[in-house]
Design an enzyme around this catalytic site. Structure first.
Site, short mmCIF file in Angstrom:
data_model
loop_
_atom_site.label_atom_id
_atom_site.label_comp_id
_atom_site.label_asym_id
_atom_site.label_seq_id
_atom_site.Cartn_x
_atom_site.Cartn_y
_atom_site.Cartn_z
N CYS A 122 -3.35 2.55 0.50
CA CYS A 122 -3.39 3.32 -0.75
C CYS A 122 -3.00 4.78 -0.48
CB CYS A 122 -4.76 3.19 -1.41
SG CYS A 122 -4.72 3.64 -3.18
N HIS B 180 -5.97 -2.80 -1.79
CA HIS B 180 -7.28 -2.78 -1.16
C HIS B 180 -7.80 -4.21 -0.99
CE1 HIS B 180 -7.82 1.55 -1.52
NE2 HIS B 180 -7.49 1.49 -2.79
#
Length: 503
Positions: A336, A428
């Protein structure tokens, strides 16, 4: 059984999340339909529910302990601290504002209505709701705007247990002071204490327990022993352990050393929990170039302030250390915000508002920050293995080279980029997929030149369930559960008062 209970703490990280999860697990094993609830959570560890709502990761863990799917009602207000002393306010799973601490006061009526509606909704659908407070209930400078501790307890008439961490020292002062600083109306709902993280002979503690009960008129309903290895899905960076240890000895000749960059605004560091369950994998948090130099794998995790944390990397010389690793073909994974830092350029007009900033240039990608947040539950494939994950980000990534990390069944790129020994992804939770994690670690070991053997049968979900069972056992074995159940079903006993000594 029908009712609700609030678990408050003397401090942050006193054990509220652990106790709530343990209570949910114990009740669920007894056939009670139970749900967790945290009115307001300040955390950078979050996840996305099946319907696309963002909630605190700890509440998702507690839902797993209860054996149910997480949902927005379990954490109606999520505050995500960022740069410039502001926080993003996530209401019922969707971002609604970016505010300072002073501005937040003006949002209270709207937020409290959502909190009470969510709690009422859960209580209508579940037999028991176990609520978790935030920080301490005696933040007396904030009591007038409290919607998650005694403000919630008073509004919903909830009995309250207060848990204190004896491992920090001063637990009796913490318990006594918590009660003493409350108003009589708030004190009337404090029904008992729980001591957490006790090491040693319980006989030595008994006189103190008797004394605190006599001084406060409240019983100590349990003493939970200190247990290691219960860090799975922790709520915030206060609970980070410097070294996650080794789940089991390595199956091959070598261990695999993983260094996770401890960014100032680190978020979703729970991504590395899955690495920590693998035999022979040692995970540690790092903040100096020397700590990255000898690692077999470096993970640059998520962050709530990508551009500011990128500047921090450069100030500490970590950018040079990462560049040296890439030049030497040593593995690095960005997730991310960490992925975005590894790219060529970040154009941020929304989070930092600094416009175009040069990235580390280790991956052929460019990032533009969008005003709207992406919340998604993607799925794809990597090396033929299915992968499910979740996304929480403002950055939109354009890939200009390299190879994709995740594709659809036909090989069409979905997410991520790999260039040499540098990987990056917005997804994630990808490492929680066992087949993908094994293949990834096997390749890391090969690139790093380690004689490391990946376990063929390690299951992250089994490890999570085992730890949740350990929490359930902890509560079942060390709490006065009959007394706790009476509080849940009957509420706070009438006439609870507190008279300080000498008054």
């Amino acid at each position: 059984m029908n009712g609700a209970l609030l678990v408050a703490g003397t401090t942050s990280d006193a054990g509220k999340s652990v106790l709530v999860a343990g209570l949910c697990r114990r009740l669920a094993r007894e056939g009670v339909k139970v749900a967790p609830f945290k009115a307001q959570n300040m955390s950078l560890n979050s996840m996305v529910t099946a319907d696309g709502a963002e909630i605190g990761r700890a509440q998702a863990m507690q839902a797993a302990a209860a054996g149910i799917a997480p949902e927005a009602a379990m954490n109606p207000v999520l505050l995500k601290p960022g740069a410039r002393m502001s926080s993003q306010v996530v209401l019922l799973g969707r971002p609604v504002a970016e505010v300072s601490a002073l501005d937040y006061r003006d949002l209270k009526p709207r937020l409290f209505d959502a909190v009470l509606d969510s709690l009422a909704d859960l209580r209508a659908r579940f037999d028991v709701v176990v609520c978790e407070g935030a920080g301490s209930p005696t933040e007396i400078n904030l009591r007038d705007r409290d919607i998650t501790n005694m403000g919630l307890a008073r509004a919903a008439n909830l009995p309250v247990l207060v848990v204190g961490d004896i491992d920090r020292g001063g637990v009796f002062a913490h318990l006594f002071g918590t009660l003493a600083l409350l108003s009589p109306e708030d004190q009337a709902l404090i029904c008992g204490f729980v001591v957490n993280k006790f090491r040693g002979d319980a006989k030595l503690l008994a006189p103190g327990l008797d004394r605190i009960s006599a001084l406060t008129g409240r019983p100590v309903l349990g003493v939970l022993p200190y247990l290691t290895g219960l860090w799975l899905d922790v709520e915030d960076s206060l609970a980070l352990e410097a070294d996650r240890g080794v789940a089991a000895p390595p199956l091959g000749e070598d261990i695999l050393r993983v260094a996770v960059v401890r960014l100032p605004r680190i978020s979703n560091f729970t991504d590395i929990d899955a690495l920590s369950v693998e035999p022979g994998v040692v995970v540690r948090f790092a903040s100096t170039p020397a700590e990255l130099a000898d690692a077999d794998l470096v993970v640059v995790p998520g962050t709530r302030a990508t551009v500011e944390d990128l500047a921090w990397l450069r100030e500490r010389g970590l950018d040079t250390a990462l560049a040296r690793r890439a030049a030497a073909g040593r593995p690095t994974l960005g997730i991310c915000g960490g992925y975005q830092m590894l790219g060529r350029e970040i154009d941020d007009a929304h989070e930092s508002r600094l416009g175009r900033v040069a990235g580390l240039g280790l991956l052929p990608v460019r990032v533009v920050f969008a005003a709207d947040k992406t919340l998604a539950r993607p799925a794809g494939f990597a090396g033929g293995a299915p992968v499910s994950a979740y996304e929480i980000h403002h950055g939109i990534v354009t890939v200009e080279g390299g190879a994709p990390l995740f594709t659809d069944p036909d090989g069409v790129p979905l997410d991520g980029c790999r260039d040499g020994a540098v990987w990056g992804t917005l997804w994630h939770g990808a490492l929680e997929n066992d087949a993908f994690r094994r293949a990834f670690l096997a390749e890391v070991a090969a690139v790093a030149g380690r004689r490391f053997t990946v376990s063929p049968d390690t299951s992250f979900e089994a490890a999570r369930q085992a730890r949740l069972d350990a929490l359930g056992d902890l509560v079942a074995d060390h709490l006065d559960n009959a007394a706790v159940d009476r509080l849940i079903t009957q509420g706070a006993p009438a006439g609870l008062r507190f008279v300080p000594p000498g008054v």
